[in-house]
Design a protein around this motif. Sequence first.
Motif, short mmCIF file in Angstrom:
data_model
loop_
_atom_site.label_atom_id
_atom_site.label_comp_id
_atom_site.label_asym_id
_atom_site.label_seq_id
_atom_site.Cartn_x
_atom_site.Cartn_y
_atom_site.Cartn_z
N ILE A 133 52.72 5.49 81.93
CA ILE A 133 53.04 5.54 80.51
C ILE A 133 52.35 6.76 79.91
O ILE A 133 51.13 6.92 80.04
N LEU B 247 50.40 7.84 74.87
CA LEU B 247 49.87 6.65 74.22
C LEU B 247 49.16 6.98 72.91
O LEU B 247 49.00 6.12 72.04
N LYS B 248 48.71 8.24 72.76
CA LYS B 248 48.07 8.66 71.51
C LYS B 248 48.97 9.61 70.72
O LYS B 248 48.50 10.40 69.91
N ALA C 209 55.62 6.74 75.65
CA ALA C 209 55.50 5.51 74.88
C ALA C 209 56.65 5.37 73.88
O ALA C 209 57.19 4.28 73.69
#
Length: 612
Positions: free
Chosen positions: A53, A56-57, A164
């Motif tokens: 993945i 994510l940020k 994401a």
Amino acid sequence: MRFLGFVCLGILWILATLHQVKSHGNHPFSKIAIRKTTFALNENANVKASPSILGLKGENTEWVTLEYSSPDPSSDDWIGVFSPANFSSSTCPGENPRVYPPLLCSAPIKFLYANYTNANYKTTGRGFLKLQLINQRADFSFALFSGGLSKPKVVAISNRVTFANPDAPLYPRLAQGKNWNEMTVTWTSGYGIDEAEPLVAWSQNGKDLMQSPAGTLTFDRNSMCGAPARTEGWRDPGYIHTSFLKELWPNQEYTYKLGHKLNNGTYIWSSTYKFQASPYPGQNSLQRVVIFGDMGKDEADGSNEYNNFQRGSLNTTRQLIEDLKNIDIVFHIGDICYANGYLSQWDQFTAQIGPIASTVPYMIASGNHERDWPGSGSFYDTMDSGGECGVVAQNMFYVPAENREKFWYATDYGMFRFCVANTELDWREGTEQYKFIEHCLSSVDRQKQPWLIFLAHRVLGYSSCTFYAEQGSSSEPMGRESLQNLWQKYKVDLAIYGHVHSYERTCPIYQNICTNEKKHYYKGPLNGTIHVVAGGGGASLSPFISLQTKWSIFRDYDYGFVKLTAFDHSNLLFEYKKSSDGKVYDSFRISRDYRDILACAVDSCPRTTLAS
């Protein structure tokens, strides 16, 4: 993960020899014999990608690590990156009735040899790679191939990797609107208008936030004119949105972010960006313009570019980013990313120029690698666009043209007037484009906008490139014959071209004769037009003839770009900078008054007057 076996769809990519600079080259993907691919999964071979993945940020660019092994390693084993991850035969078009499933639907979006950073791979059968991925609205998988590029066999396929939010709004591209106080913002996302409303939230110096809606465009496989763009090179472009930010105050700083209001009422937002509004026409302020052609793209991880196709592009991009605080507007005059029908490369390119195009207007012109295709209406009957026939460029980038299919336009920036031609459509006297060029040149108020610049992709003026010399023309046939009277009549200061992948500057010239013998400082009337070839943005270089013509003042067989700095209505600095170090290697200044523009030059004033 296992997939159905497949046989590849064919690649239709032929480099045309007519009207083609020989150093343009083939796209690296065209070396992969997709049609001959076979499916030979080996249970003892393996590819693992991590992390699975990404973003994510909120990141839109991430590095993944591949670990792989093969029981029968070879020096020509390679790793292909595929997106979407499932490249089975389920959605393959029936382009050729003699080709039967199972089929490989698409070329990889990147590839690297398995031994790229693993010198002992052939001995150990084990290796690892670090690859850079960008968010491209779909998931990814990685396949290990044996048999080289000419007889590829899939022996292992990795786990699935995804961002994401693969649909996130990405890669804003600023451009001037049709009015001087209007900025357009174009971006790409995975959200169609039935899923979300696209918009831009923006404000001046932290004042009240405004929201402007955006229009949405896309295109499908049938919009392409031929292979590989409509076969193995096809990739869903997602949705392309453009918003118009209007009634801007000149030179003021604005912040903005891209957004989508989902059907459930929630918002998806991009990062926040900044730009400075354009000066009003004639405004007396410091104005800095960068111009180049033929840049293309390259990969920071070393993938794809084994034939040194566009190695200079990363250096050019890097230099512009480092000097961005001293750049107000950029013109990329044709041969934008050399996707050549492999549409995934347009995302790669917009990601590469993202720091530039999100901050200053990034204006483009049409080149042969965007437009040309037989039977599509292009002036040159070549296959240089790989079947794109202008559709991708015309949708991915906004230009203030009356008709984006024609892709010629005028734009004002302070003391500059730019007339941007489309050399891939007919420009000869009597045509619609010729009339546009004359109107663009004749309608400018030179007291307010003294710096008149003509931009085009192919060389319509002068070049010492070997290709043009062999034709005996030193330019595109019929180029100067059709346009030189306009350049002279309307006192065009500079005509700048791409297409030839190097740098060259002429004297002020008219009808093959230098009208001014100076080389680095021009005071008063030029009496002619200075012609510049600035096609060294990044694609493989074009050689010069050994003969030194009198009109050619400076040549450089290297990558670089041009920068114009207008200090006021009377003083202009021209600089040629190398992409390798950003230093100036050629320059000149023009210093003059308004009366110098009014003064007669050869063929620029009526032959008889009332006084005579």
